[in-house]
Design a protein around this motif. Structure first.
Motif, PDB file in Angstrom:
ATOM      1  N   ASP A   1      50.311  88.566 -16.367  1.00 39.29           N
ATOM      2  CA  ASP A   1      51.529  88.792 -17.128  1.00 39.29           C
ATOM      3  C   ASP A   1      52.686  89.145 -16.222  1.00 39.29           C
ATOM      4  O   ASP A   1      53.671  88.904 -15.633  1.00 39.29           O
ATOM      5  CB  ASP A   1      51.227  89.756 -18.121  1.00 39.29           C
ATOM      6  N   GLY A   2      51.626  90.074 -15.248  1.00 39.63           N
ATOM      7  CA  GLY A   2      52.363  90.339 -13.677  1.00 39.63           C
ATOM      8  C   GLY A   2      52.739  88.948 -13.370  1.00 39.63           C
ATOM      9  O   GLY A   2      54.107  88.887 -12.885  1.00 39.63           O
TER      10      GLY A   2
ATOM     11  N   TRP B   1      51.387  92.433  -4.698  1.00 39.54           N
ATOM     12  CA  TRP B   1      50.793  91.351  -4.410  1.00 39.54           C
ATOM     13  C   TRP B   1      50.116  91.409  -2.331  1.00 39.54           C
ATOM     14  O   TRP B   1      49.214  90.406  -2.337  1.00 39.54           O
ATOM     15  CB  TRP B   1      51.196  90.041  -4.842  1.00 39.54           C
ATOM     16  N   LYS B   2      51.179  91.414  -2.100  1.00 40.06           N
ATOM     17  CA  LYS B   2      51.011  91.601  -0.616  1.00 40.06           C
ATOM     18  C   LYS B   2      49.550  92.223   0.694  1.00 40.06           C
ATOM     19  O   LYS B   2      48.724  91.889   0.814  1.00 40.06           O
ATOM     20  CB  LYS B   2      51.977  91.587   0.073  1.00 40.06           C
ATOM     21  N   LEU B   3      49.180  93.518  -0.387  1.00 44.08           N
ATOM     22  CA  LEU B   3      48.182  93.809  -0.142  1.00 44.08           C
ATOM     23  C   LEU B   3      46.889  93.908  -0.723  1.00 44.08           C
ATOM     24  O   LEU B   3      46.108  94.547  -0.398  1.00 44.08           O
ATOM     25  CB  LEU B   3      48.859  96.323  -0.600  1.00 44.08           C
ATOM     26  N   LYS B   4      46.858  92.873  -1.952  1.00 41.51           N
ATOM     27  CA  LYS B   4      45.810  92.883  -1.852  1.00 41.51           C
ATOM     28  C   LYS B   4      44.514  93.598  -2.245  1.00 41.51           C
ATOM     29  O   LYS B   4      45.458  94.550  -3.678  1.00 41.51           O
ATOM     30  CB  LYS B   4      45.482  91.630  -0.905  1.00 41.51           C
TER      31      LYS B   4
ATOM     32  N   ILE C   1      50.427  95.389 -14.186  1.00 42.10           N
ATOM     33  CA  ILE C   1      49.198  95.845 -13.401  1.00 42.10           C
ATOM     34  C   ILE C   1      47.909  96.380 -13.968  1.00 42.10           C
ATOM     35  O   ILE C   1      48.897  97.254 -15.348  1.00 42.10           O
ATOM     36  CB  ILE C   1      50.095  96.756 -11.808  1.00 42.10           C
ATOM     37  N   ASP C   2      47.046  96.408 -13.552  1.00 37.23           N
ATOM     38  CA  ASP C   2      46.613  97.184 -13.592  1.00 37.23           C
ATOM     39  C   ASP C   2      45.773  98.080 -12.491  1.00 37.23           C
ATOM     40  O   ASP C   2      45.611  97.607 -11.470  1.00 37.23           O
ATOM     41  CB  ASP C   2      44.725  96.137 -14.095  1.00 37.23           C
ATOM     42  N   PRO C   3      45.876  99.996 -13.239  1.00 36.21           N
ATOM     43  CA  PRO C   3      45.441 100.211 -12.046  1.00 36.21           C
ATOM     44  C   PRO C   3      43.922 100.517 -11.853  1.00 36.21           C
ATOM     45  O   PRO C   3      42.922 100.470 -13.441  1.00 36.21           O
ATOM     46  CB  PRO C   3      45.771 101.714 -12.626  1.00 36.21           C
ATOM     47  N   ILE C   4      43.203 100.487 -10.667  1.00 39.93           N
ATOM     48  CA  ILE C   4      41.461 100.986 -10.519  1.00 39.93           C
ATOM     49  C   ILE C   4      41.610 101.653 -10.133  1.00 39.93           C
ATOM     50  O   ILE C   4      42.167 101.981  -9.188  1.00 39.93           O
ATOM     51  CB  ILE C   4      41.124  99.597 -10.154  1.00 39.93           C
ATOM     52  N   GLN C   5      40.660 102.471 -10.667  1.00 41.23           N
ATOM     53  CA  GLN C   5      40.770 104.276  -9.700  1.00 41.23           C
ATOM     54  C   GLN C   5      38.928 104.147  -7.962  1.00 41.23           C
ATOM     55  O   GLN C   5      38.316 103.585  -8.649  1.00 41.23           O
ATOM     56  CB  GLN C   5      39.781 105.014 -11.068  1.00 41.23           C
TER      57      GLN C   5
ATOM     58  N   GLY D   1      54.899  83.406   1.970  1.00 38.55           N
ATOM     59  CA  GLY D   1      53.612  83.459   0.884  1.00 38.55           C
ATOM     60  C   GLY D   1      53.012  83.342  -0.489  1.00 38.55           C
ATOM     61  O   GLY D   1      51.951  82.503  -0.896  1.00 38.55           O
ATOM     62  N   PHE D   2      54.336  83.420  -1.043  1.00 36.85           N
ATOM     63  CA  PHE D   2      54.110  83.408  -2.903  1.00 36.85           C
ATOM     64  C   PHE D   2      53.765  82.196  -2.867  1.00 36.85           C
ATOM     65  O   PHE D   2      54.852  80.972  -2.434  1.00 36.85           O
ATOM     66  CB  PHE D   2      55.080  83.876  -3.567  1.00 36.85           C
ATOM     67  N   PRO D   3      52.561  81.575  -3.832  1.00 38.05           N
ATOM     68  CA  PRO D   3      52.683  80.095  -3.759  1.00 38.05           C
ATOM     69  C   PRO D   3      53.312  79.231  -4.709  1.00 38.05           C
ATOM     70  O   PRO D   3      54.410  80.202  -5.400  1.00 38.05           O
ATOM     71  CB  PRO D   3      51.611  80.338  -4.926  1.00 38.05           C
TER      72      PRO D   3
END
Lengths: 110, 110
Positions: B81-82, B16-19, B57-61, A99-101
């Motif tokens: 960048d990821g 990426w998969k887990l959105k 990746i960016d962490p979001i609490q 599924g990756f673009p």
DNA sequence: GTTAAATTCTTCTATTTATTAGAAGATATG
DNA sequence: CATATCTTCTAATAAATAGAAGAATTTAAC
């Protein structure tokens, strides 16, 4: 069984690609070409040794060739277990990347 | 720039998969499922920290959820960048695996 | 034809970086 | 306070990395 590491994957696939011309120097050239990066000598030979130890490749001592410095090479060929390890990592990767673009400019395979 | 390591690739793709549901526990579950292997807690969080440090990746609490033990989660989302790092490793892999025989039982992608 | 130089290829090993494991800690609800 | 969920920490093991040194060979000089 553990998954192949990145280096093991790259080196193992290079051996597969190089067929009967896979030895230290050609493997290093191929890896550099494919990845577009500098690879030190050790970055090839260390994983090579580990792959032999794990039974994924077999070393075959070649004959010297008639050219200056043409000392005998140590060729490698993939074992059945090596092919299994490759198939396994491929399966994991296919699931992961599903599924990756498509990349910009990527051509579809024939 | 260095190529993504195996763990980085697996963890990054899982995010990426887990959105919008990518945090330590779900990532670990997804990785275990995809690879069919046991993954320790550290085997997830250590690469996660490194990916944050590298800016992939960016962490979001998140907020606590209304259930016993539902403490707040640290969600992750992929940065530009990821995505670039993923595209790059994909390109290398496509070149490496080009021509490799299809696996037995492999279905062609739609 | 003996010796030195040059070339190709591999071995070795020390250092840095990544993986792995899981106990401990923090924070939440029942 | 008991229990559940989630993360932090860190020590141990394994892998990646670099490149100097060594070994084996041919070519060239004399």
């Amino acid at each position: 069984m553990k998954l192949l590491s990145r280096q093991e994957e790259i080196v193992l696939l290079s051996i597969w690609k190089l067929k009967d011309n896979a030895y230290g120097v050609t493997i290093r050239e191929h890896v550099s070409e494919i990845t577009g990066r500098y690879w030190s000598i050790g970055a090839i030979y260390v994983p090579l040794d580990r792959l032999v130890e794990k039974g994924f490749i077999d070393p075959i001592q070649g004959e010297p060739t008639a050219r200056r410095g043409g000392r005998s090479k140590r060729y490698y060929s993939i074992t059945e277990d090596g092919m299994k390890a490759l198939s396994e990592i491929k399966q994991v990767q296919d699931a992961l990347w599903d599924g990756f673009p498509k990349l910009a400019g990527e051509r579809s395979k024939v």
